[in-house]
Design a protein around this motif. Structure first.
Motif, PDB file in Angstrom:
ATOM      1  N   ASN A 318       0.798  -1.241   0.024  1.00  0.00           N
ATOM      2  CA  ASN A 318      -0.064   0.064   0.210  1.00  0.00           C
ATOM      3  C   ASN A 318       0.679   1.260  -0.091  1.00  0.00           C
ATOM      4  N   ARG A 319       1.892   1.186   0.753  1.00  0.00           N
ATOM      5  CA  ARG A 319       2.783   2.463   0.681  1.00  0.00           C
ATOM      6  C   ARG A 319       3.865   2.559  -0.434  1.00  0.00           C
ATOM      7  N   LEU A 320       4.434   1.342  -0.944  1.00  0.00           N
ATOM      8  CA  LEU A 320       5.269   1.453  -1.785  1.00  0.00           C
ATOM      9  C   LEU A 320       4.445   1.667  -3.327  1.00  0.00           C
ATOM     10  N   ALA A 348       2.312  10.382  -4.905  1.00  0.00           N
ATOM     11  CA  ALA A 348       3.685   9.712  -4.768  1.00  0.00           C
ATOM     12  C   ALA A 348       3.688   8.666  -3.973  1.00  0.00           C
ATOM     13  N   PRO A 349       4.607   7.449  -4.251  1.00  0.00           N
ATOM     14  CA  PRO A 349       4.700   6.295  -3.547  1.00  0.00           C
ATOM     15  C   PRO A 349       5.539   6.615  -2.378  1.00  0.00           C
ATOM     16  N   GLU A 350       5.750   6.077  -1.260  1.00  0.00           N
ATOM     17  CA  GLU A 350       6.605   6.195   0.040  1.00  0.00           C
ATOM     18  C   GLU A 350       7.789   5.322  -0.200  1.00  0.00           C
ATOM     19  N   TYR A 351       9.076   5.546   0.328  1.00  0.00           N
ATOM     20  CA  TYR A 351      10.151   4.755   0.411  1.00  0.00           C
ATOM     21  C   TYR A 351      10.466   4.145   1.707  1.00  0.00           C
ATOM     22  N   LEU A 352      10.944   2.878   1.518  1.00  0.00           N
ATOM     23  CA  LEU A 352      10.770   2.214   2.707  1.00  0.00           C
ATOM     24  C   LEU A 352      12.198   1.976   3.058  1.00  0.00           C
ATOM     25  N   PHE A 588       9.448   4.899   7.038  1.00  0.00           N
ATOM     26  CA  PHE A 588       9.050   5.164   5.440  1.00  0.00           C
ATOM     27  C   PHE A 588       9.060   6.574   5.343  1.00  0.00           C
ATOM     28  N   THR A 589       9.519   7.171   4.369  1.00  0.00           N
ATOM     29  CA  THR A 589       9.594   8.490   3.990  1.00  0.00           C
ATOM     30  C   THR A 589       8.647   8.725   2.615  1.00  0.00           C
ATOM     31  N   SER A 594      10.355  13.372   4.229  1.00  0.00           N
ATOM     32  CA  SER A 594       9.534  13.562   5.348  1.00  0.00           C
ATOM     33  C   SER A 594       9.283  12.154   5.856  1.00  0.00           C
ATOM     34  N   ILE A 595       9.326  11.968   7.064  1.00  0.00           N
ATOM     35  CA  ILE A 595       9.133  10.559   7.757  1.00  0.00           C
ATOM     36  C   ILE A 595       7.649  10.445   7.842  1.00  0.00           C
ATOM     37  N   THR A 596       7.035   9.523   7.199  1.00  0.00           N
ATOM     38  CA  THR A 596       5.651   9.169   7.377  1.00  0.00           C
ATOM     39  C   THR A 596       5.255   8.120   8.479  1.00  0.00           C
TER      40      THR A 596
END
Length: 762
Positions: A318-320, A348-352, A588-589, A594-596
């Motif tokens: 879901n985040r990626l 935009a996707p998030e980064y792990l 995740f950022t 920014s840290i989510t």
């Protein structure tokens, strides 16, 4: 006069009611506000209340997707107009095109009526892409065979669908988020890549030396492994070697351009560096299968995407994947667009960021090459996982269908009898062998029947079990018996007769279950609670007879544990009693950094054993490494880092036992580096002190010194095995697939004395 006045008033009321009914039947349009139709509810009759109940049943069945019940609740005329299959298809098509997986419905008002009535409802679709879409829908309800039934038509799904209209959708994605290690080094990303291969017929013999050097530099593989692969397939038209980034090829373009027979095939897609950093933990992507199409369509996917199907790629999907955007259109029966029902922009996707250390992980993967098994490296005082190795590994890039090498090697990786895709750290369950003696020693000390200085004569034979003679590993391997030793010495020397004696003694005193109780406190026989990865529970069963108790005492019989469970247990001993939840995700950022989401150490439970007892356990584990009779002293001699550990050699149904070593460091004050716990398992690798302990040593050297300083006994040079390469025999101790729990298949118990003839620990 009064009659005429009454007639006029009655006529006005009838006109008002008719206008309101016509308005209620007019389709509403999508907007930011809900349209609510107000209908008189003057003292609704019992019949009207029953009609409302029927509508609520219909809505509840809709929520649970019980289309059979919904169909049963509509009138006979409605059922004659549409088949059950088409009825269900209309609802499923709407769900997929709206991208909703849930809805809410409620009754706003009810018109009084004896045989025909109207119920005004509000339906809210909770969509993945467009947010909530709300509609007020007027349902006509008729009493039929003394039951209220709904007069169904397409407008009861959405008013816009009346007259045979239907929905279509277009979805757009903004890409997939990258995966990094704890220091920001990339593990998985979307880039231009190159499939690297060779055409043996075009190779020039004088160039082969330069070719191997260049390929080693380009791919990171050893020239020895590349040469073996080439020699094995000299007669093939094409030999796949690896995958690298297009940027890496560009940097070496001049050198590579001179080499004949080298084939570089470009592709774009998900790229896993070094063929996969912790591939069983990180996972891979696949195209959405036909069986999963509806599920993903309801999440706002078009169906053409690749999605995470294992490991972190699946857990963080879901985040990626980000939030998809798109539009939903209403079309008439001929396919013409009537209106755009809803639209939204993609996000935009998030980064792990994982807790893994990429360099440590890759070197650990190489350290166990040639064996089947597992390595887990975890910060002792936080539960953060620095390395998670399952061997043999596999090339995660093969699951990218755009990769030219995929067609040559993917089926081999999937169908490998060594089960390369299985994460042995979390999904492999094994007898612990002598590592379990820590649990038995704890139970003995807590029972009050034993103290650290309680002695026992550890000879070759154990004859206390009626009708059975069991043999110590010193007898099997023609070593001198341990002789008279205290309890600490029993663990240091890994004396099987002493621990057989404890297991039998506790059983005869009715306290053998204490071994199980302490095992559970140590985290065995239950999941560790790692959130990001699938895991099995292992098992520690209550002994039902003296034989069970004797075998449990040395970690044999039916007991099974995962390497991750062992790591949690050993960490708790070292950190003062805290069992941490293992974690492999750091944060995740967003695209701007920014840290989510972030994680922090989480203590699941605490050991409640007496501190004095834990001191005795730690003292014994230290002496396993430092004492001249310690089973790990030879393998770990010369290391300046304080290490506390235990060897394990677990008998199996195969010829060779499983080789274990588990230990932790206690050097944070001196080195300024977090202390770590390392667990090594080599399936059917043989003696714990001869295989697992040297691999443990290498991990310690890499962590503290950045590089290995001592060759393995089986190496001719660093990471180059002597011939023949050590091989492992298949074992029945692991799950066939992640869903088939190992603990359902306990280790077979053979008749003694073969059953309990242990293998050497020194």
């Amino acid at each position: 006069m009064l009659t005429a006045k009454y007639t006029a008033i009655r006529t006005i009321w009838m006109i008002i009611i008719c206008v309101m009914l016509v308005s209620a039947c007019t389709p509403s349009t999508f907007s930011n506000r809900n349209i609510t139709t107000v209908i008189p509810t003057r003292n609704p009759s019992a019949n009207s209340a029953d009609a409302q109940t029927a509508v609520l049943k219909f809505i509840e069945a809709w929520k649970s997707e019980n289309y059979t019940m919904m169909y049963d609740l509509i009138t006979t005329v409605s059922r004659d107009a549409i088949s059950p299959a088409d009825f269900e298809k209309r609802y499923r098509d709407t769900a997929q095109n709206l991208g909703y997986d849930d809805l809410d419905g409620s009754v706003l008002s009810v018109m009084p009526g004896e045989h025909v009535t109207q119920v005004n409802t509000r339906v809210v679709y909770h969509t993945a892409v467009f947010g909530d879409i709300s509609r007020d829908i007027l349902m006509n309800v008729t009493k039929e065979d003394n039951e209220w039934r709904i007069q169904w038509e397409d407008g009861l799904i959405l008013p816009e669908l009346r007259g045979g209209n239907f929905l279509t959708s277009e979805y757009a994605s903004s890409g997939r988020g990258d995966i990094y290690d704890r220091n920001g080094a990339p593990i998985a990303t979307q880039i231009d890549a190159m499939a690297v291969g060779l055409k043996p017929a075009e190779l020039l013999k004088p160039q082969e030396g330069n070719l191997l050097v260049a390929l080693t530099k380009l791919t990171g593989r050893t020239s020895d492994s590349i040469l073996k692969q080439l020699n094995k397939h000299r007669d093939a038209d094409y030999v796949p070697i690896s995958e690298v980034s297009a940027q890496a090829v560009q940097k070496m373009s001049d050198e590579l351009g001179l080499l004949r027979g080298l084939v570089l095939t470009p592709y774009k897609g998900r790229f896993y560096f070094q063929e996969g950093v912790a591939p069983q933990a990180v996972g891979y992507l696949l195209k959405i299968s036909p069986e999963q199409l509806e599920e993903y369509r309801r999440k706002g996917y078009s169906g053409e995407e690749t999605v995470g199907v294992s490991g972190l790629e699946a857990w963080a999907e879901n985040r990626l994947a980000g939030i998809r955007g798109g539009s939903v259109y209403v079309r008439d029966a001929k396919g013409n667009i009537l209106t755009r029902l809803a639209n939204a922009n993609s996000k935009a996707p998030e980064y792990l960021y994982t807790t893994l250390d990429r360099d440590l992980q890759l070197q650990a993967q190489r350290a166990i090459e040639g064996y089947r098994g597992a390595i887990v490296v975890m910060e002792r005082d936080t539960g953060n996982i620095l390395a998670m190795v399952s061997a043999p590994s596999y090339d995660a890039n093969l699951f990218e269908t755009n990769n030219f090498n995929s067609g040559y090697l993917l089926n081999e990786a999937i169908n490998d009898p060594d089960r390369r895709l299985l994460n042995r750290v979390t999904q492999g369950a094994y007898p612990m062998g002598s590592i379990f003696k820590i649990v038995t020693m704890t139970a003995a000390l807590e029972s009050g029947y034993y103290r650290s200085n309680t002695t026992y004569d550890c000879g070759y034979r154990f004859t206390e079990l009626a009708g059975t003679t069991l043999y110590d590993w010193t007898y099997t391997y023609q070593k001198s018996p341990s002789g008279k030793i205290d309890l600490i010495g029993g663990l240091v020397r890994s004396c099987n007769p002493y621990f057989w004696h404890i297991g039998l003694d506790l059983f005869q005193k009715g306290e053998a279950n204490d071994m199980v109780n302490h095992a559970v406190k140590y985290g065995l026989g239950k999941p560790t609670g790692i959130k990001e990865l699938e895991e099995v529970s292992g098992q520690v069963l209550d002994p039902h007879n003296e034989g069970d108790a004797v075998q449990l005492a040395i970690g044999q019989g039916s007991m099974l544990a995962t390497p991750l469970q062992v790591a949690v247990m050993i960490s708790a001993i070292g950190n003062g009693g805290s069992l941490y939840r293992p974690q492999i995700v750091s944060k995740f950022t967003s695209a701007d950094g920014s840290i989510t989401y972030s994680t922090s150490p989480e203590v699941v439970s605490h050991l409640d054993e007496r501190p004095q007892i834990m001191d005795v356990i730690r003292n014994a584990m230290r002496r396993v490494v430092t004492d001249e009779h310690g089973t790990a002293q030879a393998a770990l001699a010369g290391i300046q880092i304080p290490i506390y550990g235990k060897t394990g050699t677990a008998s199996t149904a195969q010829e060779e036992p499983h080789s274990w070593f588990a230990g932790y460091t206690d050097a944070a004050k001196e080195t300024k580096k977090p202390d770590i716990t390392v667990v090594v398992l080599a399936e059917n690798g043989g003696e714990g002190s001869m295989v697992a302990a040297p691999i443990f040593r290498r991990i310690i050297e890499i962590y503290y010194n950045g590089r290995p300083s001592k060759l393995f006994p089986w190496e001719s040079s660093l990471y180059v095995a002597r011939e023949p390469t050590p091989t492992a025999v298949p074992t029945g101790e692991i799950t066939e697939t992640p869903g088939n729990l190992t603990e359902d298949k306990p280790t077979p118990v053979a008749p003694s004395p073969i059953l309990a003839t242990a293998t050497p620990e020194s």
